[in-house]
Scaffold this motif. Structure first.
Motif, PDB file in Angstrom:
ATOM      1  N   ASP A 496      38.688  38.835  31.587  1.00 16.37           N
ATOM      2  CA  ASP A 496      38.084  39.513  32.745  1.00 16.37           C
ATOM      3  C   ASP A 496      36.740  38.616  33.142  1.00 16.37           C
ATOM      4  OD1 ASP A 496      35.733  40.494  31.125  1.00 16.37           O
ATOM      5  OD2 ASP A 496      37.051  41.836  30.268  1.00 16.37           O
ATOM      6  N   ALA A 497      36.338  39.028  34.159  1.00 18.52           N
ATOM      7  CA  ALA A 497      35.155  38.155  34.875  1.00 18.52           C
ATOM      8  C   ALA A 497      33.808  38.579  33.986  1.00 18.52           C
ATOM      9  CB  ALA A 497      35.210  39.045  36.487  1.00 18.52           C
ATOM     10  N   GLU A 498      33.674  39.598  33.489  1.00 15.21           N
ATOM     11  CA  GLU A 498      32.577  39.898  32.872  1.00 15.21           C
ATOM     12  C   GLU A 498      32.475  38.972  31.452  1.00 15.21           C
ATOM     13  OE1 GLU A 498      29.733  43.400  30.559  1.00 15.21           O
ATOM     14  OE2 GLU A 498      31.933  43.929  31.127  1.00 15.21           O
ATOM     15  N   THR A 499      33.560  38.703  30.844  1.00 17.02           N
ATOM     16  CA  THR A 499      33.587  37.939  29.635  1.00 17.02           C
ATOM     17  C   THR A 499      33.276  36.577  30.082  1.00 17.02           C
ATOM     18  OG1 THR A 499      35.179  39.518  28.649  1.00 17.02           O
ATOM     19  CG2 THR A 499      35.148  37.328  27.363  1.00 17.02           C
ATOM     20  N   ALA A 500      34.098  36.001  31.335  1.00  9.44           N
ATOM     21  CA  ALA A 500      34.028  34.753  31.614  1.00  9.44           C
ATOM     22  C   ALA A 500      32.566  34.507  31.955  1.00  9.44           C
ATOM     23  CB  ALA A 500      34.832  34.596  32.833  1.00  9.44           C
ATOM     24  N   SER A 501      31.926  35.456  32.753  1.00  4.08           N
ATOM     25  CA  SER A 501      30.593  34.961  33.285  1.00  4.08           C
ATOM     26  C   SER A 501      29.606  34.903  32.215  1.00  4.08           C
ATOM     27  CB  SER A 501      30.109  36.283  34.299  1.00  4.08           C
ATOM     28  OG  SER A 501      28.795  35.987  34.286  1.00  4.08           O
ATOM     29  N   ALA A 522      46.407  22.380  31.527  1.00  4.17           N
ATOM     30  CA  ALA A 522      44.902  22.060  31.274  1.00  4.17           C
ATOM     31  C   ALA A 522      44.143  22.610  32.676  1.00  4.17           C
ATOM     32  CB  ALA A 522      44.568  20.950  30.723  1.00  4.17           C
ATOM     33  N   VAL A 523      44.532  22.040  33.711  1.00  4.85           N
ATOM     34  CA  VAL A 523      43.917  21.927  35.065  1.00  4.85           C
ATOM     35  C   VAL A 523      43.951  23.299  35.533  1.00  4.85           C
ATOM     36  CG1 VAL A 523      43.936  21.165  37.466  1.00  4.85           C
ATOM     37  CG2 VAL A 523      44.601  19.581  35.616  1.00  4.85           C
ATOM     38  N   GLY A 524      45.062  24.198  35.123  1.00  4.30           N
ATOM     39  CA  GLY A 524      45.008  25.309  35.733  1.00  4.30           C
ATOM     40  C   GLY A 524      43.713  26.392  35.006  1.00  4.30           C
ATOM     41  N   ALA A 525      43.270  25.969  33.997  1.00 10.81           N
ATOM     42  CA  ALA A 525      42.116  26.776  33.381  1.00 10.81           C
ATOM     43  C   ALA A 525      40.999  26.756  34.415  1.00 10.81           C
ATOM     44  CB  ALA A 525      41.766  26.302  32.226  1.00 10.81           C
ATOM     45  N   LEU A 526      40.941  25.855  35.123  1.00 17.75           N
ATOM     46  CA  LEU A 526      39.807  25.823  36.176  1.00 17.75           C
ATOM     47  C   LEU A 526      40.294  26.489  37.397  1.00 17.75           C
ATOM     48  CD1 LEU A 526      39.854  21.898  36.341  1.00 17.75           C
ATOM     49  CD2 LEU A 526      38.259  23.296  34.960  1.00 17.75           C
ATOM     50  N   THR A 527      41.156  26.755  37.700  1.00 15.70           N
ATOM     51  CA  THR A 527      41.608  27.804  38.812  1.00 15.70           C
ATOM     52  C   THR A 527      41.479  29.231  38.230  1.00 15.70           C
ATOM     53  OG1 THR A 527      43.138  26.179  39.907  1.00 15.70           O
ATOM     54  CG2 THR A 527      43.417  28.517  40.345  1.00 15.70           C
ATOM     55  N   ALA A 528      41.826  29.447  37.029  1.00 20.26           N
ATOM     56  CA  ALA A 528      41.755  30.738  36.296  1.00 20.26           C
ATOM     57  C   ALA A 528      40.331  30.992  36.345  1.00 20.26           C
ATOM     58  CB  ALA A 528      42.215  30.776  34.922  1.00 20.26           C
ATOM     59  N   LEU A 529      39.237  30.295  35.909  1.00 18.63           N
ATOM     60  CA  LEU A 529      37.947  30.524  36.110  1.00 18.63           C
ATOM     61  C   LEU A 529      37.363  30.981  37.370  1.00 18.63           C
ATOM     62  CD1 LEU A 529      36.437  27.944  33.447  1.00 18.63           C
ATOM     63  CD2 LEU A 529      36.750  30.581  33.119  1.00 18.63           C
ATOM     64  N   GLN A 538      29.134  25.979  38.413  1.00 19.29           N
ATOM     65  CA  GLN A 538      28.740  26.584  36.913  1.00 19.29           C
ATOM     66  C   GLN A 538      29.909  26.022  35.882  1.00 19.29           C
ATOM     67  OE1 GLN A 538      27.985  30.571  36.380  1.00 19.29           O
ATOM     68  NE2 GLN A 538      26.460  30.743  38.012  1.00 19.29           N
ATOM     69  N   ILE A 539      31.035  26.175  36.449  1.00 23.84           N
ATOM     70  CA  ILE A 539      32.116  25.666  35.734  1.00 23.84           C
ATOM     71  C   ILE A 539      32.039  24.190  35.354  1.00 23.84           C
ATOM     72  CG2 ILE A 539      34.923  25.098  35.679  1.00 23.84           C
ATOM     73  CD1 ILE A 539      35.224  27.656  37.635  1.00 23.84           C
ATOM     74  N   ALA A 540      31.708  23.342  36.458  1.00 23.95           N
ATOM     75  CA  ALA A 540      31.423  21.867  36.133  1.00 23.95           C
ATOM     76  C   ALA A 540      30.302  21.707  35.143  1.00 23.95           C
ATOM     77  CB  ALA A 540      31.345  21.233  37.491  1.00 23.95           C
ATOM     78  N   ASN A 541      29.400  22.422  35.278  1.00 28.61           N
ATOM     79  CA  ASN A 541      28.418  22.236  34.320  1.00 28.61           C
ATOM     80  C   ASN A 541      28.482  22.862  32.658  1.00 28.61           C
ATOM     81  OD1 ASN A 541      25.456  21.472  34.015  1.00 28.61           O
ATOM     82  ND2 ASN A 541      24.940  23.823  33.792  1.00 28.61           N
ATOM     83  N   ALA A 542      29.146  24.002  32.796  1.00 29.31           N
ATOM     84  CA  ALA A 542      29.702  24.416  31.268  1.00 29.31           C
ATOM     85  C   ALA A 542      30.825  23.906  30.632  1.00 29.31           C
ATOM     86  CB  ALA A 542      29.860  25.698  31.664  1.00 29.31           C
ATOM     87  N   LEU A 543      31.848  23.406  31.449  1.00 25.88           N
ATOM     88  CA  LEU A 543      33.123  22.995  30.528  1.00 25.88           C
ATOM     89  C   LEU A 543      32.767  21.594  30.080  1.00 25.88           C
ATOM     90  CD1 LEU A 543      35.799  23.851  30.444  1.00 25.88           C
ATOM     91  CD2 LEU A 543      36.480  22.565  32.247  1.00 25.88           C
ATOM     92  N   GLN A 544      33.310  21.444  28.911  1.00 23.97           N
ATOM     93  CA  GLN A 544      33.385  20.108  28.175  1.00 23.97           C
ATOM     94  C   GLN A 544      34.855  19.670  28.159  1.00 23.97           C
ATOM     95  OE1 GLN A 544      30.922  18.294  27.334  1.00 23.97           O
ATOM     96  NE2 GLN A 544      29.031  19.711  27.037  1.00 23.97           N
ATOM     97  N   GLY A 545      35.798  20.548  27.933  1.00 27.88           N
ATOM     98  CA  GLY A 545      37.020  20.181  28.274  1.00 27.88           C
ATOM     99  C   GLY A 545      37.880  21.398  27.984  1.00 27.88           C
TER     100      GLY A 545
END
Length: 672
Positions: A496-501, A522-529, A538-545
């Motif tokens: 959910d959004a709360e866990t993701a945030s 793998a790319v679909g995870a970006l859209t899901a977030l 924030q995704i670009a800053n937090a995500l390593q892979g």
């Protein structure tokens, strides 16, 4: 593991389980007709088997042949239309005939042909035996003895001469309980057999029909022993069966209805039910089911209520297979015995329950996670076999190609950031995350996991069970863990959004965080977030892979066969006729499935500068994929193709797991 033919005795896979009744009948009919065509090509006649099995009479078979010729109606359709076979029995009949055909092909002539050719019986005697066999539902070899048409001693000679099967005299023989206990009562009763001796890894069976190939292989699979069949006088065999088989009494306190089955309590009038749950019959049945699953390295056991009884299925290498059907009068005590072992409330049948089973097997301790589900026919139970060995193998043994392994190891050894693992249910995400945190587990690090539920206990790691009933969710648990001075966090799933945030905030504040998502790549995870309201920057800053993965079955090394790729394989894999790939064939070593075990296919998306820039500027999944491939990412499809070319798996297996085709990402990356 002993020799066996799992493919012959387990015919239902996962895809088949979700077909409609109409599609299932169509599939069974097609299987039956293909079998008929193959049999006729061998110069043999399907009618012989159908007559001997008592499914049709000689006159009915001749009428069917005439109707087939006149109307061009398939035999399977006629059998159903004339009510000689029920629609839901057609698939099982096709399976049984397949086993019979193989047996005849490898063993030679039928009993009927042998008795007639050697002058033991004339046509009148054969007709009489066939009629009795049909009326009583037995084989002709059993009927000729019960009718005293052929002496048992003569039949002994036939089995020894033509099938190299010895006989055994059960009269007066003392059979040890531990040998009887190896085979479930229902299998002994249904197939008319008695285990009477175990010597080393061989189990000797007395059988009224020692050519019952399906029963032999099923017992081999469940016991992990090589079965040696012996021909026994059916009359003596039935006496011994009556002595050793436990016949359950129907408890007076049990109210059984087609829609729901209830038990009033655990005391007083229900004492007979409690005795039945703990009876030798129920205990033996459950033990054999669990041990059969462990012997075949099954990952899941499905215990499913059906109209006629309790169906048992195993999931082996990702595929579901039918094992047996337990008689309906044993259904309630068997399910209840499972619930007792799992620490569940036996009297509660209306609500789902979860539990845990600890089982001692071959000087080892095995854990199983159990879950019940109320259905209109009763309770269904699924038990997951928890195998920690996959975790302990380490990342290098999960199936990653060298480049992806190098990238993943680099990601998990970073001091902070978020690493996501994606894929469908059953693709091995938990194994990958566990193996990752085990690799970086050091005394200097505080590692905490939040799981629903905790599947494996990992030494030196703090593990927390999520429990929404007490408002301990992934989001609330993660907020609490952030105050526990943790270095590495594992969140079982971002739902959910709360866990993701909260997860993104943790990754951006100095924590290394692992979690999973259900996306196709793998790319679909970006859209899901993004759909969970996480800003792109924030995704670009937090995500390593991101790691996307699938599991494919591994070809059996004993029987895989090199072949010329078919046209579709050439087009998809970019091959020529000169190239060689491998296909599954099946042998005793792999239970005739053609596969042994599974391995992973991976694509590892690294958040490089190019990918990070594409995320920030909200580029499409397609554009991000092209950028990632240009940066060196191996896609799932490419990883799978490589495993086919290396002979690890087959093209058909790869096609089952991954949507193949030229997505153009590699070619576009090459152009740039």
């Amino acid at each position: 593991m002993s020799a066996g033919t799992l493919k012959e005795l387990m015919t239902l896979d996962l895809g088949h389980a979700f077909l409609s009744e109409e599609d299932r009948l169509r599939e069974s009919s097609l299987q039956f007709e293909n079998l008929l065509e193959k049999f006729e090509e061998q110069g043999r006649h399907m009618g012989d088997i159908l007559i001997e099995r008592g499914i049709v009479s000689q006159n009915e078979w001749e009428q069917l042949l005439n109707e087939m010729a006149e109307s061009q109606t398939p035999l399977s359709t006629l059998l159903v239309n004339h009510r000689l076979v029920q629609p839901d029995q057609l698939g099982e009949l096709a399976h049984q005939l397949k086993v019979e055909i193989k047996e005849r092909t490898t063993r030679g002539a039928s009993i009927r042909e042998i008795l007639k050719d050697e002058g033991v019986l004339d046509q009148e005697g054969i007709d009489k035996a066939l009629e009795t066999a049909r009326d009583e539902g037995i084989r002709i070899s059993q009927a000729v003895v019960s009718l005293d048409l052929v002496p048992f001693q003569r039949m002994e000679e036939v089995f020894k001469k033509h099938f190299d099967i010895d006989s055994v005299d059960l009269s007066g023989m003392e059979i040890e309980f531990n040998v009887i206990n190896l085979v479930p009562d229902n299998l002994m009763k249904t197939n008319e057999l008695v285990p009477y001796r175990k010597k080393g890894k061989k189990l000797h069976l007395a059988m009224s029909d020692p050519r019952n190939h399906s029963a032999i292989k099923k017992i081999e699979m469940m016991t992990n022993l090589e079965v040696v069949p012996h021909y026994a006088d059916r009359r003596e065999l039935m006496k011994r069966l009556a002595e050793v088989v436990v016949v359950p009494e129907k408890p007076g306190a049990t109210e059984a209805t087609p829609g729901a089955e209830r038990v009033r309590g655990v005391a007083g009038d229900d004492e007979s039910f409690q005795a039945l749950v703990g009876s030798d019959s129920a205990v033996k049945m459950v033990s054999r089911i669990i041990e059969g699953a462990l012997n075949t390295k099954a990952t899941d056991i499905h215990v499913e209520p059906q109209e006629k009884g309790l169906r048992i299925r195993y999931r082996i290498d990702g595929m579901l297979y039918d094992i047996m059907t337990i008689p309906r009068d044993m259904g309630i005590p068997t399910v209840s015995r499972f619930k007792v072992l799992a620490g569940m409330d036996v009297t509660e049948r209306r609500r789902p329950q979860d539990g845990h089973v600890s089982y001692d097997f071959e000087n080892d301790h095995v854990d199983l996670r159990a879950a019940t589900l109320p259905t209109n026919l009763g309770e269904k139970i699924v038990l997951r076999v928890l195998d920690a060995s996959a975790i302990l193998r380490g990342l290098a043994n999960l199936g990653l190609d060298p480049l992806s392994l190098k990238v993943l190891k680099d990601l998990i050894h970073r001091p902070y950031g978020m690493v996501l693992v994606t894929g469908p249910i059953g693709s091995g995400k938990t194994t990958t995350m566990y193996a990752s945190i085990c690799e970086i587990n050091q005394p200097s690090r505080n590692i905490v996991t939040l799981e629903d539920p905790v599947e494996y206990e990992l030494p030196g790691i703090i593990q927390v069970n999520i429990d929404p009933k007490i408002e301990l969710t992934f989001a609330t648990g993660l907020r609490s863990v952030l105050r526990q001075d943790a270095n590495v966090l594992l969140v079982g799933e971002i739902r959910d959004a709360e866990t993701a945030s909260t997860a993104v905030r943790a990754a951006n504040t100095g924590h290394l965080l692992f979690s999973s998502l259900h996306t196709n790549n793998a790319v679909g995870a970006l859209t899901a977030l993004q759909h969970l309201k996480i800003p792109s920057f924030q995704i670009a800053n937090a995500l390593q892979g991101v790691v996307a993965q699938r599991l494919v079955r591994v070809l059996c090394p004993e029987c895989k066969e090199e072949i010329e790729p078919k046209k579709i394989a050439q087009e998809v894999l970019g091959l020529t006729k000169k190239d060689k790939i491998f296909k599954s064939t099946g042998c005793e070593a792999c239970f005739n499935t053609g596969f042994q075990g599974r391995t992973g296919m991976y694509e590892v998306l690294q958040n490089t500068e190019g990918v990070q820039d594409a995320i920030i500027h909200n580029r499409s999944e397609r554009e991000i994929l092209v950028e990632a491939v240009k940066e060196g990412m191996v896609t799932l499809a490419e990883a799978g193709k490589q495993k086919v070319l290396e002979g690890v798996t087959s093209f058909e297996e790869l096609s089952r797991v991954v949507i193949l085709g030229n997505d153009g990402a590699n070619s576009e990356a090459a152009k740039e």
